[in-house]
Motif scaffolding. Structure first.
Motif, PDB file in Angstrom:
ATOM      1  N   UNK A  61      -8.607   8.583  99.830  1.00 37.21           N
ATOM      2  CA  UNK A  61      -8.329   9.871 100.453  1.00 37.21           C
ATOM      3  C   UNK A  61      -7.911  10.909  99.415  1.00 37.21           C
ATOM      4  N   UNK A  62      -8.067  12.162  99.810  1.00 36.23           N
ATOM      5  CA  UNK A  62      -7.662  13.310  99.001  1.00 36.23           C
ATOM      6  C   UNK A  62      -6.904  14.277  99.902  1.00 36.23           C
ATOM      7  N   UNK A  63      -5.799  14.786  99.371  1.00 34.86           N
ATOM      8  CA  UNK A  63      -5.006  15.777 100.090  1.00 34.86           C
ATOM      9  C   UNK A  63      -5.002  17.055  99.267  1.00 34.86           C
ATOM     10  N   UNK A  64      -5.521  18.120  99.853  1.00 40.50           N
ATOM     11  CA  UNK A  64      -5.641  19.399  99.147  1.00 40.50           C
ATOM     12  C   UNK A  64      -4.732  20.439  99.802  1.00 40.50           C
ATOM     13  N   UNK A  65      -3.938  21.080  98.960  1.00 40.35           N
ATOM     14  CA  UNK A  65      -3.070  22.159  99.421  1.00 40.35           C
ATOM     15  C   UNK A  65      -2.916  23.145  98.278  1.00 40.35           C
ATOM     16  N   UNK A  66      -3.190  24.412  98.567  1.00 32.42           N
ATOM     17  CA  UNK A  66      -3.169  25.391  97.491  1.00 32.42           C
ATOM     18  C   UNK A  66      -4.204  25.029  96.439  1.00 32.42           C
ATOM     19  N   UNK A  89       3.323   0.356  99.572  1.00 36.47           N
ATOM     20  CA  UNK A  89       3.957   1.626  99.885  1.00 36.47           C
ATOM     21  C   UNK A  89       3.034   2.452 100.769  1.00 36.47           C
ATOM     22  N   UNK A  90       3.608   3.153 101.744  1.00 39.75           N
ATOM     23  CA  UNK A  90       2.847   4.163 102.483  1.00 39.75           C
ATOM     24  C   UNK A  90       3.441   5.526 102.142  1.00 39.75           C
ATOM     25  N   UNK A  91       2.640   6.583 102.365  1.00 39.34           N
ATOM     26  CA  UNK A  91       3.037   7.919 101.935  1.00 39.34           C
ATOM     27  C   UNK A  91       2.949   8.901 103.099  1.00 39.34           C
ATOM     28  N   UNK A  92       4.072   9.502 103.415  1.00 32.65           N
ATOM     29  CA  UNK A  92       4.150  10.543 104.437  1.00 32.65           C
ATOM     30  C   UNK A  92       4.107  11.887 103.718  1.00 32.65           C
ATOM     31  N   UNK A  93       3.024  12.619 103.926  1.00 32.06           N
ATOM     32  CA  UNK A  93       2.789  13.856 103.183  1.00 32.06           C
ATOM     33  C   UNK A  93       3.030  15.062 104.077  1.00 32.06           C
ATOM     34  N   UNK A  94       3.937  15.914 103.639  1.00 39.07           N
ATOM     35  CA  UNK A  94       4.293  17.138 104.364  1.00 39.07           C
ATOM     36  C   UNK A  94       4.649  16.855 105.829  1.00 39.07           C
ATOM     37  N   UNK A  95       5.159  15.663 106.088  1.00 30.74           N
ATOM     38  CA  UNK A  95       5.567  15.222 107.437  1.00 30.74           C
ATOM     39  C   UNK A  95       4.425  15.257 108.450  1.00 30.74           C
ATOM     40  N   UNK A  96       3.181  15.405 107.971  1.00 30.34           N
ATOM     41  CA  UNK A  96       2.044  15.564 108.887  1.00 30.34           C
ATOM     42  C   UNK A  96       0.963  14.496 108.728  1.00 30.34           C
ATOM     43  N   UNK A  97       0.955  13.824 107.596  1.00 31.90           N
ATOM     44  CA  UNK A  97      -0.102  12.861 107.314  1.00 31.90           C
ATOM     45  C   UNK A  97       0.525  11.589 106.753  1.00 31.90           C
ATOM     46  N   UNK A  98       0.189  10.454 107.354  1.00 33.08           N
ATOM     47  CA  UNK A  98       0.715   9.169 106.897  1.00 33.08           C
ATOM     48  C   UNK A  98      -0.449   8.324 106.398  1.00 33.08           C
ATOM     49  N   UNK A  99      -0.474   8.070 105.092  1.00 34.05           N
ATOM     50  CA  UNK A  99      -1.517   7.259 104.472  1.00 34.05           C
ATOM     51  C   UNK A  99      -0.994   5.829 104.362  1.00 34.05           C
ATOM     52  N   UNK A 100      -1.625   4.915 105.115  1.00 35.12           N
ATOM     53  CA  UNK A 100      -1.025   3.597 105.333  1.00 35.12           C
ATOM     54  C   UNK A 100      -1.676   2.461 104.559  1.00 35.12           C
ATOM     55  N   UNK A 101      -2.735   2.718 103.780  1.00 31.71           N
ATOM     56  CA  UNK A 101      -3.338   1.642 103.008  1.00 31.71           C
ATOM     57  C   UNK A 101      -3.708   0.458 103.877  1.00 31.71           C
ATOM     58  N   UNK A 102      -3.174  -0.718 103.548  1.00 29.88           N
ATOM     59  CA  UNK A 102      -3.470  -1.955 104.282  1.00 29.88           C
ATOM     60  C   UNK A 102      -2.251  -2.435 105.077  1.00 29.88           C
ATOM     61  N   UNK A 103      -1.619  -1.504 105.757  1.00 32.64           N
ATOM     62  CA  UNK A 103      -0.479  -1.830 106.605  1.00 32.64           C
ATOM     63  C   UNK A 103      -0.898  -2.032 108.051  1.00 32.64           C
ATOM     64  N   UNK A 146       4.978  12.781 114.543  1.00 31.34           N
ATOM     65  CA  UNK A 146       3.676  12.410 115.103  1.00 31.34           C
ATOM     66  C   UNK A 146       2.583  12.736 114.081  1.00 31.34           C
ATOM     67  N   UNK A 147       2.587  12.059 112.951  1.00 33.96           N
ATOM     68  CA  UNK A 147       1.609  12.397 111.914  1.00 33.96           C
ATOM     69  C   UNK A 147       0.218  11.862 112.230  1.00 33.96           C
ATOM     70  N   UNK A 148      -0.757  12.429 111.566  1.00 32.08           N
ATOM     71  CA  UNK A 148      -2.073  11.812 111.542  1.00 32.08           C
ATOM     72  C   UNK A 148      -1.937  10.522 110.731  1.00 32.08           C
TER      73      UNK A 148
END
Length: 293
Positions: A46-51, A172-186, A225-227
């Protein structure tokens, strides 16, 4: 190691999981205006783009079409300076292993300090119910080691790092800007909701189930309630769906609710095209709460 492991999985796992509806990756494309993904056979990066900043989440296989598919998305590998690593399995770090083509040599990697023990040889990764030890992964990029609950700020992007051990010891999982949760193999998404990830590949399945419950509690306690985006089975914005079967494991040998949208062989990428990547946002996972076959 990554070249050999990549070719092995492409050949042997294709045979092993064909028709089982285990792997259901997103095709290459944009999920929304901030998140994009590349499909590498059964896996998504995945890629997260902001600014003006694009952060990469996981580095996939040692995959010879990565730069091409990033081009479909308008993302230049040379612009990637930060890569969040959920765990060190080769389908999540192959593009930064020492024998990779080196697209991201200058990128800084972020991973849990516990997960780094695999990379330093202090522990060996075990799969197939602990019957098989994987070779040690070698990575030469600069690393930032993280602890559970740590919050990063990268160019105004908030990244909360939550450790969810079980699949690997330091996943590790990553909650980005409280809106997106990248969960890998969880989490593994079936047609009827989310389960703890594939049982045969975990270091400790009981620990994985406890970690998944703790992750859900964190989200509910904070009314988030993240994606929720997974490494192999798509995404959902429905928290209840994502954790519907958190106490159960995805067994590669067990019966599951039929998902007609699942590919017969997820290693066949013939439907992953540039035209589709540019045509529309990628839809969420199909949901079948009634358990229909």
């Amino acid at each position: 190691m990554s070249r050999q492991a990549t070719e092995f999985q492409k050949k042997e796992m294709s045979k092993m999981y064909r028709g089982k509806e285990i792997f259901k990756p997103l095709n290459t494309g944009w999920v929304d205006e901030h998140v994009a993904c590349v499909r590498e056979w059964v896996a998504n990066i995945f890629f997260y783009r902001k600014g003006g900043t694009t952060i990469m989440i996981d580095a996939g296989y040692n995959y010879d079409r990565l730069a091409e598919k990033m081009g479909w998305l308008g993302i230049d590998p040379a612009d990637i300076r930060h890569i969040l690593i959920t765990h060190q399995d080769t389908d999540h770090v192959g593009a930064v292993e020492a024998d990779s083509p080196g697209l991201f040599r200058s990128a800084r990697l972020y991973l849990s300090e516990t997960e780094d023990r695999y990379l330093t040889g202090q522990v060996r990764r075990k799969v197939i119910y602990h019957l098989y030890k994987l070779p040690q992964v070698t990575i030469r990029n600069d690393k930032v080691l993280l602890h559970d609950g740590q919050i990063l700020n990268i160019d105004g992007i908030k990244i909360e790092c939550l450790q969810v051990p079980g699949h690997t010891w330091g996943h590790m999982v990553y909650l980005v800007d409280d809106r997106y949760l990248f969960t890998g193999d969880t989490i593994w998404f079936g047609a009827d909701g989310g389960y703890s990830f594939i049982s045969a590949l975990a270091e400790d399945n009981k620990l994985a189930v406890r970690s998944l419950a703790a992750l859900e509690k964190t989200l509910r306690d904070r009314d988030l309630h993240p994606m929720i985006l997974t490494g192999h089975t798509g995404w959902t914005g429905d928290r209840d769906f994502a954790f519907a079967h958190r106490e159960k494991l995805c067994s590669p040998f067990g019966k599951r609710v039929h998902d007609p949208s699942a590919p017969y062989d997820a290693y066949d990428e013939s439907d992953d095209t540039e035209e589709k990547a540019k045509s529309r946002f990628l839809p969420p996972v199909r949901q079948d709460r009634g358990g229909r076959a």
